[in-house]
Design a protein around this motif. Structure first.
Motif, PDB file in Angstrom:
ATOM      1  N   MET A   1      74.844  53.995  34.126  1.00  0.00           N
ATOM      2  CA  MET A   1      75.304  53.212  32.666  1.00  0.00           C
ATOM      3  C   MET A   1      76.845  52.741  32.783  1.00  0.00           C
ATOM      4  O   MET A   1      77.813  53.105  33.626  1.00  0.00           O
ATOM      5  CB  MET A   1      75.138  54.059  32.388  1.00  0.00           C
ATOM      6  N   ARG A   2      77.097  51.292  32.394  1.00  0.00           N
ATOM      7  CA  ARG A   2      78.811  51.193  32.787  1.00  0.00           C
ATOM      8  C   ARG A   2      80.216  51.473  31.296  1.00  0.00           C
ATOM      9  O   ARG A   2      80.652  51.470  31.688  1.00  0.00           O
ATOM     10  CB  ARG A   2      77.968  49.030  32.053  1.00  0.00           C
ATOM     11  N   ASP A   3      79.064  52.131  30.221  1.00  0.00           N
ATOM     12  CA  ASP A   3      80.038  52.594  29.493  1.00  0.00           C
ATOM     13  C   ASP A   3      80.254  54.064  30.642  1.00  0.00           C
ATOM     14  O   ASP A   3      79.607  55.142  30.904  1.00  0.00           O
ATOM     15  CB  ASP A   3      79.274  53.289  28.401  1.00  0.00           C
TER      16      ASP A   3
ATOM     17  N   ASP B   1      66.314  58.391  42.506  1.00  0.00           N
ATOM     18  CA  ASP B   1      66.419  58.631  41.205  1.00  0.00           C
ATOM     19  C   ASP B   1      64.611  59.453  41.012  1.00  0.00           C
ATOM     20  O   ASP B   1      63.996  58.984  40.476  1.00  0.00           O
ATOM     21  CB  ASP B   1      65.945  56.986  40.755  1.00  0.00           C
ATOM     22  N   TRP B   2      64.260  60.602  41.331  1.00  0.00           N
ATOM     23  CA  TRP B   2      63.258  61.386  41.255  1.00  0.00           C
ATOM     24  C   TRP B   2      63.687  62.735  40.013  1.00  0.00           C
ATOM     25  O   TRP B   2      62.552  63.275  39.714  1.00  0.00           O
ATOM     26  CB  TRP B   2      63.980  62.426  42.949  1.00  0.00           C
ATOM     27  N   ASP B   3      64.748  62.071  39.007  1.00  0.00           N
ATOM     28  CA  ASP B   3      64.120  63.010  38.241  1.00  0.00           C
ATOM     29  C   ASP B   3      63.427  63.584  37.252  1.00  0.00           C
ATOM     30  O   ASP B   3      63.039  63.872  36.062  1.00  0.00           O
ATOM     31  CB  ASP B   3      66.075  62.769  36.910  1.00  0.00           C
TER      32      ASP B   3
ATOM     33  N   GLN C   1      72.813  46.001  26.488  1.00  0.00           N
ATOM     34  CA  GLN C   1      71.879  46.049  27.302  1.00  0.00           C
ATOM     35  C   GLN C   1      70.804  47.189  26.205  1.00  0.00           C
ATOM     36  O   GLN C   1      69.271  46.436  26.823  1.00  0.00           O
ATOM     37  CB  GLN C   1      72.437  46.521  28.287  1.00  0.00           C
ATOM     38  N   SER C   2      70.359  47.572  25.794  1.00  0.00           N
ATOM     39  CA  SER C   2      69.787  48.600  24.617  1.00  0.00           C
ATOM     40  C   SER C   2      69.420  47.568  24.017  1.00  0.00           C
ATOM     41  O   SER C   2      68.263  47.561  23.410  1.00  0.00           O
ATOM     42  CB  SER C   2      70.243  49.763  24.005  1.00  0.00           C
ATOM     43  N   TRP C   3      70.779  46.328  23.063  1.00  0.00           N
ATOM     44  CA  TRP C   3      69.988  45.666  21.512  1.00  0.00           C
ATOM     45  C   TRP C   3      68.507  44.620  22.955  1.00  0.00           C
ATOM     46  O   TRP C   3      67.530  44.617  21.817  1.00  0.00           O
ATOM     47  CB  TRP C   3      70.858  44.874  21.052  1.00  0.00           C
ATOM     48  N   ALA C   4      68.829  44.194  23.826  1.00  0.00           N
ATOM     49  CA  ALA C   4      68.536  43.630  23.917  1.00  0.00           C
ATOM     50  C   ALA C   4      66.306  44.050  24.649  1.00  0.00           C
ATOM     51  O   ALA C   4      65.570  43.028  24.024  1.00  0.00           O
ATOM     52  CB  ALA C   4      68.831  42.684  25.335  1.00  0.00           C
ATOM     53  N   GLY C   5      67.429  45.576  25.421  1.00  0.00           N
ATOM     54  CA  GLY C   5      65.515  46.079  25.189  1.00  0.00           C
ATOM     55  C   GLY C   5      65.153  46.319  24.364  1.00  0.00           C
ATOM     56  O   GLY C   5      63.495  46.305  24.376  1.00  0.00           O
ATOM     57  N   LEU C   6      65.398  46.405  23.158  1.00  0.00           N
ATOM     58  CA  LEU C   6      64.873  46.788  21.750  1.00  0.00           C
ATOM     59  C   LEU C   6      64.162  45.174  21.674  1.00  0.00           C
ATOM     60  O   LEU C   6      62.681  45.991  21.109  1.00  0.00           O
ATOM     61  CB  LEU C   6      65.674  47.678  21.173  1.00  0.00           C
ATOM     62  N   THR C   7      65.018  44.001  21.458  1.00  0.00           N
ATOM     63  CA  THR C   7      64.178  43.694  20.651  1.00  0.00           C
ATOM     64  C   THR C   7      63.301  42.203  21.807  1.00  0.00           C
ATOM     65  O   THR C   7      62.201  42.292  21.554  1.00  0.00           O
ATOM     66  CB  THR C   7      64.797  42.190  20.745  1.00  0.00           C
ATOM     67  N   GLY C   8      63.094  42.609  23.094  1.00  0.00           N
ATOM     68  CA  GLY C   8      62.285  42.337  24.146  1.00  0.00           C
ATOM     69  C   GLY C   8      61.146  43.426  24.333  1.00  0.00           C
ATOM     70  O   GLY C   8      59.922  42.679  24.458  1.00  0.00           O
TER      71      GLY C   8
ATOM     72  N   PHE D   1      70.757  52.979  34.345  1.00  0.00           N
ATOM     73  CA  PHE D   1      70.596  53.200  33.071  1.00  0.00           C
ATOM     74  C   PHE D   1      70.396  54.408  32.483  1.00  0.00           C
ATOM     75  O   PHE D   1      69.339  54.544  32.967  1.00  0.00           O
ATOM     76  CB  PHE D   1      69.962  52.358  31.998  1.00  0.00           C
ATOM     77  N   GLY D   2      70.696  55.160  31.697  1.00  0.00           N
ATOM     78  CA  GLY D   2      70.865  56.431  31.642  1.00  0.00           C
ATOM     79  C   GLY D   2      71.575  57.455  32.082  1.00  0.00           C
ATOM     80  O   GLY D   2      71.869  58.481  31.242  1.00  0.00           O
ATOM     81  N   ASP D   3      72.238  57.826  33.044  1.00  0.00           N
ATOM     82  CA  ASP D   3      72.840  58.619  33.829  1.00  0.00           C
ATOM     83  C   ASP D   3      73.942  57.841  34.559  1.00  0.00           C
ATOM     84  O   ASP D   3      74.271  56.891  34.116  1.00  0.00           O
ATOM     85  CB  ASP D   3      72.461  59.095  35.023  1.00  0.00           C
ATOM     86  N   TYR D   4      75.394  59.059  34.408  1.00  0.00           N
ATOM     87  CA  TYR D   4      76.510  58.493  34.968  1.00  0.00           C
ATOM     88  C   TYR D   4      76.962  58.298  36.104  1.00  0.00           C
ATOM     89  O   TYR D   4      76.428  59.892  37.060  1.00  0.00           O
ATOM     90  CB  TYR D   4      77.434  59.201  34.351  1.00  0.00           C
ATOM     91  N   HIS D   5      77.308  57.904  36.999  1.00  0.00           N
ATOM     92  CA  HIS D   5      77.140  58.148  38.493  1.00  0.00           C
ATOM     93  C   HIS D   5      79.043  57.754  38.618  1.00  0.00           C
ATOM     94  O   HIS D   5      79.708  56.852  38.784  1.00  0.00           O
ATOM     95  CB  HIS D   5      76.869  57.042  39.321  1.00  0.00           C
ATOM     96  N   TRP D   6      79.241  58.383  40.151  1.00  0.00           N
ATOM     97  CA  TRP D   6      80.566  57.841  40.913  1.00  0.00           C
ATOM     98  C   TRP D   6      80.162  58.191  42.165  1.00  0.00           C
ATOM     99  O   TRP D   6      79.492  58.991  42.720  1.00  0.00           O
ATOM    100  CB  TRP D   6      81.708  58.998  40.526  1.00  0.00           C
TER     101      TRP D   6
END
Length: 311
Positions: free
Chosen positions: A1-3, A227-229, A297-304, A34-39
């Motif tokens: 996630m970028r946010d 990413d085994w979640d 990014q979510s908007w692009a995903g929704l439309t696509g 996309f979905g989780d947050y990472h450091w």
């Protein structure tokens, strides 16, 4: 996630890392996935924070334990598993209600993105890994992964409620208009999913999302799966639809696994993925949000995704 994660006190990360015996000097936010947050901690550890409002804590705990067992006991060298904390656990709560943390080894290698083109040679190698995974006896901790949509209620509510304004943020009303325009198609697709899901099959250990974004290519030529979640018991086609592009891919899987893939099941999981994504996007835009990179990014995903379902 970028946010960055909303409402998380990032000062909680360093004390939590000490539960793994890690006294991090450098702790840098990594805007990936996309979905989780990472450091990244000291370029030795990859720290993942998940929001359990989006996925239940118990299921995520089962998944992390399963990945660890697949690496430690089943000996699957391509599994990038979570590191166990001092008390043997793989997942820790950061606060009382929302955020949890897991720690992974930080590995150098070339990653990819969802939708990247993969060569036939590399697809064959991934299929070989999946066949090995699917032959592995299921750990006791493994969660079941039924076909039904986790976010089905979100999607059905959205379809029913297009006559009233959506107030989540800048994308709420445009999203409402799109869902209203595609309501007939979405109802038809949900009915199609229900019909297709009636056919069962023998479940195996599946990764759930073995797409290019979850592949790590090491300098020595090895391929690793991250990413085994979403690991869980399901039919093999839950994994295969991400990888197989032509009949030769399916023939290779049948040869190395001894099991012929079911084309109908491949289509089932392709449809399920699209509807699941759509439910996530709709839930995002009906909740408080801003005009952020992740929202874009979510908007692009929704439309696509809607275009693909209507096609």
């Amino acid at each position: 996630m970028r946010d960055r994660p909303e409402g998380l006190d990032e000062g909680l990360l360093r004390p939590a890392l000490r539960e793994w015996g890690i006294d991090a000097v450098a702790l840098d936010y990594a805007p990936v996935g996309f979905g989780d947050y990472h450091w990244v901690a000291d370029r030795r550890w990859f720290v993942t924070v998940a929001d359990v409002r989006r996925r239940p804590y118990d299921g995520l705990q089962q998944a992390m334990e399963t990945a660890a067992v697949l690496s430690e006991q089943a000996g699957l060298g391509f599994v990038v598993a979570p590191v166990r904390a001092a008390d043997g656990t793989t997942l820790r709560r950061l606060d009382r209600h929302r955020y949890v943390m897991s720690v992974f080894p930080y590995l150098d290698g070339a990653g990819g993105d969802f939708g990247d083109e993969v060569s036939a040679e590399e697809r064959g190698r991934v299929i070989d890994l999946l066949a090995e995974l699917h032959r592995t006896p299921p750990p006791l901790s493994i969660p079941a992964r039924p076909v039904e949509l986790a976010g089905r209620a979100w999607l059905e509510d959205a379809i029913r409620e297009t006559d009233h304004p959506w107030l989540g943020g800048p994308y709420a009303e445009p999203a409402r208009a799109l869902i209203a325009d595609h309501a007939v198609t979405l109802r038809r697709r949900l009915e199609e999913l229900d019909r297709m899901a009636e056919k069962g099959g023998e479940p195996v250990v599946t990764h759930g999302e073995p797409h290019p974004g979850n592949l790590l290519r090491k300098a020595d030529g090895r391929l690793l799966l991250v990413d085994w979640d979403t690991v869980g018991l399901a039919v093999p086609e839950r994994d295969l639809w991400h990888v197989a592009e032509d009949p030769s891919d399916l023939a290779r899987y049948a040869e190395v696994s001894g099991r012929a893939p079911d084309p109908a099941a491949l289509e089932l999981y392709r449809l399920r993925w699209a509807l699941d994504d759509l439910a996530e996007f709709v839930a995002c835009f009906r909740s408080p949000h801003g005009r952020t990179p992740d929202a874009e990014q979510s908007w692009a995903g929704l439309t696509g995704t809607l275009e693909g379902l209507a096609g």
